[in-house]
Enzyme design. Structure first.
Site, PDB file in Angstrom:
ATOM      1  N   CYS A   1      22.899 -21.947  20.276  1.00  0.00           N
ATOM      2  CA  CYS A   1      21.883 -21.180  18.697  1.00  0.00           C
ATOM      3  C   CYS A   1      21.461 -20.360  18.397  1.00  0.00           C
ATOM      4  O   CYS A   1      21.440 -20.243  16.923  1.00  0.00           O
ATOM      5  CB  CYS A   1      21.185 -22.599  18.392  1.00  0.00           C
TER       6      CYS A   1
ATOM      7  N   ASP B   1      18.151 -19.487  18.882  1.00  0.00           N
ATOM      8  CA  ASP B   1      17.001 -18.999  18.362  1.00  0.00           C
ATOM      9  C   ASP B   1      15.969 -18.602  19.841  1.00  0.00           C
ATOM     10  O   ASP B   1      16.736 -18.880  20.791  1.00  0.00           O
ATOM     11  CB  ASP B   1      16.504 -20.541  18.435  1.00  0.00           C
TER      12      ASP B   1
ATOM     13  N   CYS C   1      13.334 -24.437  16.595  1.00  0.00           N
ATOM     14  CA  CYS C   1      13.696 -25.976  15.752  1.00  0.00           C
ATOM     15  C   CYS C   1      12.289 -26.531  15.925  1.00  0.00           C
ATOM     16  O   CYS C   1      12.161 -26.338  16.554  1.00  0.00           O
ATOM     17  CB  CYS C   1      14.575 -26.437  15.479  1.00  0.00           C
TER      18      CYS C   1
ATOM     19  N   CYS D   1      17.541 -27.692  23.151  1.00  0.00           N
ATOM     20  CA  CYS D   1      16.130 -26.751  22.364  1.00  0.00           C
ATOM     21  C   CYS D   1      14.920 -26.620  23.480  1.00  0.00           C
ATOM     22  O   CYS D   1      14.018 -26.391  23.525  1.00  0.00           O
ATOM     23  CB  CYS D   1      15.847 -27.211  20.624  1.00  0.00           C
TER      24      CYS D   1
HETATM   25 FE1  FES Z   1      17.386 -23.729  17.579  1.00  0.00          FE
HETATM   26 FE2  FES Z   1      16.857 -26.277  18.549  1.00  0.00          FE
HETATM   27  S1  FES Z   1      18.554 -25.448  17.005  1.00  0.00           S
HETATM   28  S2  FES Z   1      16.334 -24.628  18.923  1.00  0.00           S
END
Ligand code: FES
Length: 211
Positions: A36, A38, A63, A107
């Site tokens: 993702c 992140d 998230c 995640c």
């Molecule tokens: Fe990226 Fe959860 S969607 S850490």
């Protein structure tokens, strides 16, 4: 609307434990998720005699599931030795949270990888890593994926700030697509030096800007 999250996940998301940064941390890890994009940063204070994690904090750019898992794994790791903390898995953290939707597995993987990166950083800085392979461009590139580009909120490799990497006889030269006068140039340079200088066979690191 019903959330697909357990009470415990929601509790750790709304009131996460151990959020923040440890200044002068003994070990730091920054990991990005290939799934993702992140990121999560983990900071450690470690007792050098016992290798017990005495303090741990995290910053999440992810998230709710990532925040909840990072909160949980930092709670699980606190008071453990580095070896014990390394054995914490994303599955254990997910179980402790009462489960996560399966699309959110990455995640919790990201949170655990942040913890492992911080432990690895500590071990490298304290000469505790034994399986040493010679530094290559690929190794340097994968390290640089842990340096944040503050302009984009992603690492400097994925945001194409790294133009060239050269590795020769213990000397590493990194060309960045950024003028030396840029407001973030010195912060990025400092971060790059910290990540690369700790490689066991590197004795010189040069960060070169485009102008
Ligand atoms: Fe990226 Fe959860 S969607 S850490």
């Amino acid at each position: 609307m019903k959330f697909p999250y357990s009470e415990k996940v929601l509790e750790h998301f709304k009131n996460p434990k151990n959020v923040g940064k440890i200044e002068e941390a003994d070990g730091k890890g920054l990991e990005g998720s290939p799934a993702c994009g992140d990121m999560v940063a983990v900071y450690l204070k470690v007792n050098p005699e016992t290798t017990v994690i005495e303090d741990i904090k995290f910053e999440s750019y992810g998230c709710a599931s990532n925040i909840a898992t990072a909160s949980m794994i930092t709670e699980m790791a606190k008071g453990k030795t580095l070896e014990e903390a390394k054995a914490i898995t994303w599955k254990q953290a997910t179980e402790e949270l009462g489960g996560l939707p399966s699309v959110k597995a990455h995640c919790s993987v990201l949170a655990v990888e942040g913890l492992r990166a911080a432990i690895r950083d500590y071990e490298e800085k304290h000469g505790l890593v034994t399986e040493n392979e010679p530094t290559t461009e690929d190794i340097v590139r994968s390290r640089l994926k842990h340096v944040m580009n503050p302009m984009a909120g992603l690492d400097i490799v994925r945001t194409e700030l790294v133009l060239k990497i050269e590795v020769k006889e213990g000397a590493v030269r990194i060309l960045l697509d950024l003028p030396s006068t840029h407001q973030f140039a010195s912060a990025i340079k400092e971060d790059v030096l910290e990540k690369i200088e700790s490689l066991w066979d590197v004795n010189e690191v040069k960060v070169v800007f485009t102008e």
